[in-house]
Design an enzyme around this catalytic site. Structure first.
Site, PDB file in Angstrom:
ATOM      1  N   GLU A 173      54.226 -61.366  40.652  1.00 19.84           N
ATOM      2  CA  GLU A 173      54.142 -62.784  41.742  1.00 19.84           C
ATOM      3  C   GLU A 173      54.619 -61.955  43.203  1.00 19.84           C
ATOM      4  O   GLU A 173      55.370 -61.131  43.342  1.00 19.84           O
ATOM      5  CB  GLU A 173      55.268 -63.583  41.355  1.00 19.84           C
ATOM      6  CG  GLU A 173      55.104 -64.760  42.189  1.00 19.84           C
ATOM      7  CD  GLU A 173      56.102 -65.965  41.833  1.00 19.84           C
ATOM      8  OE1 GLU A 173      56.250 -67.157  42.094  1.00 19.84           O
ATOM      9  OE2 GLU A 173      56.906 -65.685  40.978  1.00 19.84           O
ATOM     10  N   GLY A 174      53.818 -62.737  43.888  1.00 22.99           N
ATOM     11  CA  GLY A 174      54.113 -62.375  45.548  1.00 22.99           C
ATOM     12  C   GLY A 174      54.306 -63.536  46.455  1.00 22.99           C
ATOM     13  O   GLY A 174      54.649 -64.630  45.803  1.00 22.99           O
ATOM     14  N   PHE A 216      52.159 -65.540  47.771  1.00 20.00           N
ATOM     15  CA  PHE A 216      51.051 -66.591  47.440  1.00 20.00           C
ATOM     16  C   PHE A 216      50.294 -66.119  46.012  1.00 20.00           C
ATOM     17  O   PHE A 216      49.615 -67.028  45.779  1.00 20.00           O
ATOM     18  CB  PHE A 216      50.251 -67.024  48.572  1.00 20.00           C
ATOM     19  CG  PHE A 216      49.246 -65.927  48.822  1.00 20.00           C
ATOM     20  CD1 PHE A 216      48.074 -65.766  48.375  1.00 20.00           C
ATOM     21  CD2 PHE A 216      49.695 -64.866  49.698  1.00 20.00           C
ATOM     22  CE1 PHE A 216      47.147 -64.632  48.699  1.00 20.00           C
ATOM     23  CE2 PHE A 216      48.681 -63.991  50.221  1.00 20.00           C
ATOM     24  CZ  PHE A 216      47.424 -63.775  49.563  1.00 20.00           C
ATOM     25  N   GLY A 217      50.518 -65.032  45.686  1.00 18.13           N
ATOM     26  CA  GLY A 217      49.479 -64.673  44.679  1.00 18.13           C
ATOM     27  C   GLY A 217      50.343 -64.437  43.292  1.00 18.13           C
ATOM     28  O   GLY A 217      51.513 -64.138  43.377  1.00 18.13           O
ATOM     29  N   ARG A 218      49.602 -64.787  42.354  1.00 16.67           N
ATOM     30  CA  ARG A 218      50.259 -64.596  40.788  1.00 16.67           C
ATOM     31  C   ARG A 218      49.333 -63.875  39.983  1.00 16.67           C
ATOM     32  O   ARG A 218      47.966 -64.318  39.845  1.00 16.67           O
ATOM     33  CB  ARG A 218      50.579 -65.886  40.466  1.00 16.67           C
ATOM     34  CG  ARG A 218      51.805 -66.410  41.153  1.00 16.67           C
ATOM     35  CD  ARG A 218      51.918 -67.960  40.864  1.00 16.67           C
ATOM     36  NE  ARG A 218      53.008 -68.563  41.763  1.00 16.67           N
ATOM     37  CZ  ARG A 218      53.254 -69.968  41.806  1.00 16.67           C
ATOM     38  NH1 ARG A 218      52.631 -70.809  40.803  1.00 16.67           N
ATOM     39  NH2 ARG A 218      54.221 -70.278  42.530  1.00 16.67           N
ATOM     40  N   LYS A 264      44.258 -64.100  37.405  1.00 16.73           N
ATOM     41  CA  LYS A 264      44.773 -63.685  38.740  1.00 16.73           C
ATOM     42  C   LYS A 264      44.490 -65.275  39.503  1.00 16.73           C
ATOM     43  O   LYS A 264      43.248 -65.784  39.197  1.00 16.73           O
ATOM     44  CB  LYS A 264      44.152 -62.638  39.751  1.00 16.73           C
ATOM     45  CG  LYS A 264      44.452 -61.553  39.128  1.00 16.73           C
ATOM     46  CD  LYS A 264      43.638 -60.278  40.205  1.00 16.73           C
ATOM     47  CE  LYS A 264      43.798 -58.680  39.752  1.00 16.73           C
ATOM     48  NZ  LYS A 264      43.337 -57.916  40.613  1.00 16.73           N
ATOM     49  N   ASP A 299      40.153 -48.564  49.095  1.00  4.71           N
ATOM     50  CA  ASP A 299      41.378 -48.726  48.821  1.00  4.71           C
ATOM     51  C   ASP A 299      41.727 -48.343  47.392  1.00  4.71           C
ATOM     52  O   ASP A 299      42.313 -48.795  46.760  1.00  4.71           O
ATOM     53  CB  ASP A 299      41.543 -50.292  48.887  1.00  4.71           C
ATOM     54  CG  ASP A 299      43.194 -50.570  48.827  1.00  4.71           C
ATOM     55  OD1 ASP A 299      43.863 -49.766  49.029  1.00  4.71           O
ATOM     56  OD2 ASP A 299      43.528 -51.844  48.930  1.00  4.71           O
TER      57      ASP A 299
END
Length: 592
Positions: free
Chosen positions: A319-320, A322-324, A349, A450
């Site tokens: 978890e970040g 806003f991202g999970r 995601k 990346d």
């Protein structure tokens, strides 16, 4: 116990046999770079100590490389001298003749540093990989004191273009002519000069007759078309006298309107008030060119749409802001499939409800980067759920160990309770899989831009898959930096030209792979941890690079250093990296 550890260390390093001669025999840094793309000396014998690992390494020779240059010298200052005897073995004499040295096959080793070369003459008859063994017997004065050095090489020979043409010509003429020529009966069918002249005249007459017939047919067709055109014009001119007055009264208006529609300037506004079908279909002005917009990632992912009710979210993995990332289950569509156990484990995601629209758009766009690409080392998107009122779901296959960087961090603490422990050979195996994935993307004309351990996933059988970089900026914020340009970038993984000029290429991906290999060998330590992100460009320009990780073999670090060359053309190609890593992996397996 200490003696056992020392012996094992010597075996892994390859220096296990002490030669009875004082000798240096090696490939210098320039020759190693020419053959392998690695800027380091490769010693076979150093101060009389034989590097058995280097001798067991089968060195591939590119088709463009015709010879190998060895550097050697005798370290003895006085008698007795060191003598040598060379011989060669070739696995496929049809593809390559015996190698030829520019020195005699027997003689005395020079006391000063000297260079000799061995040429590998391909025949050009066939295309094949030829295994070559260069055997060199080193002795001091007597035949009883001999050290045998076997250098193994694999030369790729290609069929010569001229030879190919010769074969094609032979096949062509063999198809045209019978294998056994027919005898010519000179008695019954004599050929004279008069007969030859007669044949030439007949051929000329036939040619002119053919041309004349063709011209006659063309003239007849042209006359028929002209007659048809004249008859059509007569029909169209009927009633002209009745309509001439009408055209006289409106001709000036029609002329003005026609001119205004045909010769509009580019800055003159067009009057769109008149929208009859005749104007839309037969307008004399230029047709409008539709604007081009990039495809909406929602529309692309919608084609892989999965109903929201079929996705059951499980444990939250990462978890970040806003991202999970969740573990989940993709439920079967029908009851019969459920009874058969058709439910599938997945990784989901998604984003939180607080995510901004631009963050959602970036997440979906990056999820489409490798869409539709199928490869055993590529992590594919298998579905998506784009709901008008709920956060989007992007679905991937289940991965038992999850993110590679998180996995390597667990291996760091293996001594404190984790059950993970990776050997050097296993780490090289992971690097080989990354190279194969990048090669496949490059064949599809895709630059990843990346490459890092954070953008890989791994299963418990060490099967690695390269992923897209969606949500990486949010889940690994320490790996991305904004240099005042309002864009988070993986600054410490970027090549110098990509960092400064935003110029990406196959060579910039090679640089990023070198940093990724450093991550593998250091178990996910942070590269350039002591360098400020704003100083990275100056740091790299001055020639500084990351230090060699602890327990990293010199050969691997030399390969990393080659990936970080300032000149993109001097960095190794991925085909070279793959061959080098595979051979290194096999060599490590011999000592396990």
């Amino acid at each position: 116990m200490k003696s056992i550890l020392v012996a094992i260390t010597l075996v892994l390093l390859g220096f296990v046999t002490i030669c009875k001669t004082d000798l240096d025999l090696f490939l210098d840094a320039q020759e190693t770079f020419r053959l392998l793309g690695v800027n380091a000396e490769l010693y076979y014998v150093r101060k009389g100590i034989v590097n058995n690992y280097a001798l067991s390494f089968v060195l591939p020779i590119h088709p463009d490389v015709q010879d190998i240059r060895f550097t050697w010298r005798s370290l003895r200052q006085g008698p007795p001298d060191i003598y040598y005897n060379m011989s060669f073995e070739v696995s496929n004499p049809r593809a390559m003749l015996a190698p030829v040295a520019n020195i005699s096959n027997t003689g005395k080793v020079p006391n000063s540093i000297s260079v000799f070369s061995i040429t590998f003459p391909c025949t050009g008859n066939i295309t094949a990989d030829v295994e070559v063994v260069i055997q060199m017997n080193i002795s001091i004065f007597s035949a009883s004191n001999i050290s045998v050095l076997n250098f193994k090489r694999k030369k790729t020979c290609l069929m010569d273009i001229r030879y190919q043409k010769t074969l094609r010509n032979k096949l062509y003429y063999n198809n045209l002519q019978p294998l056994t020529p027919r005898p010519i009966n000179l008695t019954h069918n004599p050929i004279t000069m008069d007969d030859t002249a007669t044949h030439v005249k007949m051929s000329t007459r036939i040619f002119y007759i053919t041309v004349g017939c063709a011209c006659a047919v063309i003239i007849l067709i042209a006359m028929a078309v002209a007659i048809y055109y004249l008859n059509t014009q007569k029909g169209n001119n009927r009633g002209y006298s009745e309509r001439i007055k009408y055209y006289d009264s409106t001709s000036s208006q029609q002329l003005t309107k026609q001119q205004s529609q045909t010769f509009l300037r580019s800055e003159t506004p067009v009057d769109n008030s008149y929208k009859s079908s005749s104007v839309r279909n037969y307008s004399c002005g230029p047709s409008p060119i539709p604007e081009c917009f990039p495809p909406d990632p929602r529309d692309i992912l919608q084609e892989m749409g999965i109903e929201h009710r079929r996705i059951a979210l499980g444990e939250l993995q990462m978890e970040g802001t806003f991202g999970r990332i969740y573990q989940g289950t993709l439920l079967s569509e029908t009851e019969s499939e459920t009874e058969l156990g058709a439910d599938q484990g997945i990784i989901v995601k998604t984003v939180s409800d607080q995510a901004r629209p631009d963050q959602v758009h970036l997440f979906l766009t990056e999820s489409c980067m490798m869409l539709g690409i199928i490869h055993q080392n590529i992590y594919p998107v298998i579905g998506a759920c784009i709901h008008p009122t709920q956060p989007p779901f992007v679905i991937y296959p289940h991965s038992s160990e999850g993110n590679l960087k998180k996995f390597l961090l667990k291996c760091q603490v293996s001594e404190t309770g984790s059950h993970y422990s990776l050997s050097t050979q296993q780490l090289v195996y992971l690097a080989i899989q990354i190279v194969k994935a990048i090669q496949f993307l490059h064949r599809k004309k895709i630059l990843h831009k990346d490459i890092a351990t954070r953008n890989c996933v791994i299963d418990n059988d060490l099967l690695l898959k390269l992923t897209d970089n969606s949500l990486s900026r949010d889940l690994f914020p320490g790996d991305y930096h904004c240099l005042g340009d309002n864009e988070n970038r993986p600054v410490k993984w970027l090549a110098l030209e990509a960092l400064v000029e935003r110029r990406f290429s196959l060579a910039s991906d090679a640089w990023a792979f070198g940093v990724t290999l450093w991550e593998l060998m250091s178990l996910a330590q942070q590269p350039y941890s002591e360098v400020d992100s704003f100083e990275m460009a100056a740091y790299l320009r001055e020639g500084y690079r990351i230090a060699q990780p602890i327990n990293c073999p010199d050969e691997l670090y030399s390969m990393m250093s080659g990936c970080w060359s300032k000149n993109p053309d001097e960095r190794p190609k991925f085909s070279q990296l793959l061959v080098y890593l595979q051979n290194f992996y096999e060599a490590l397996g011999q000592y396990i």
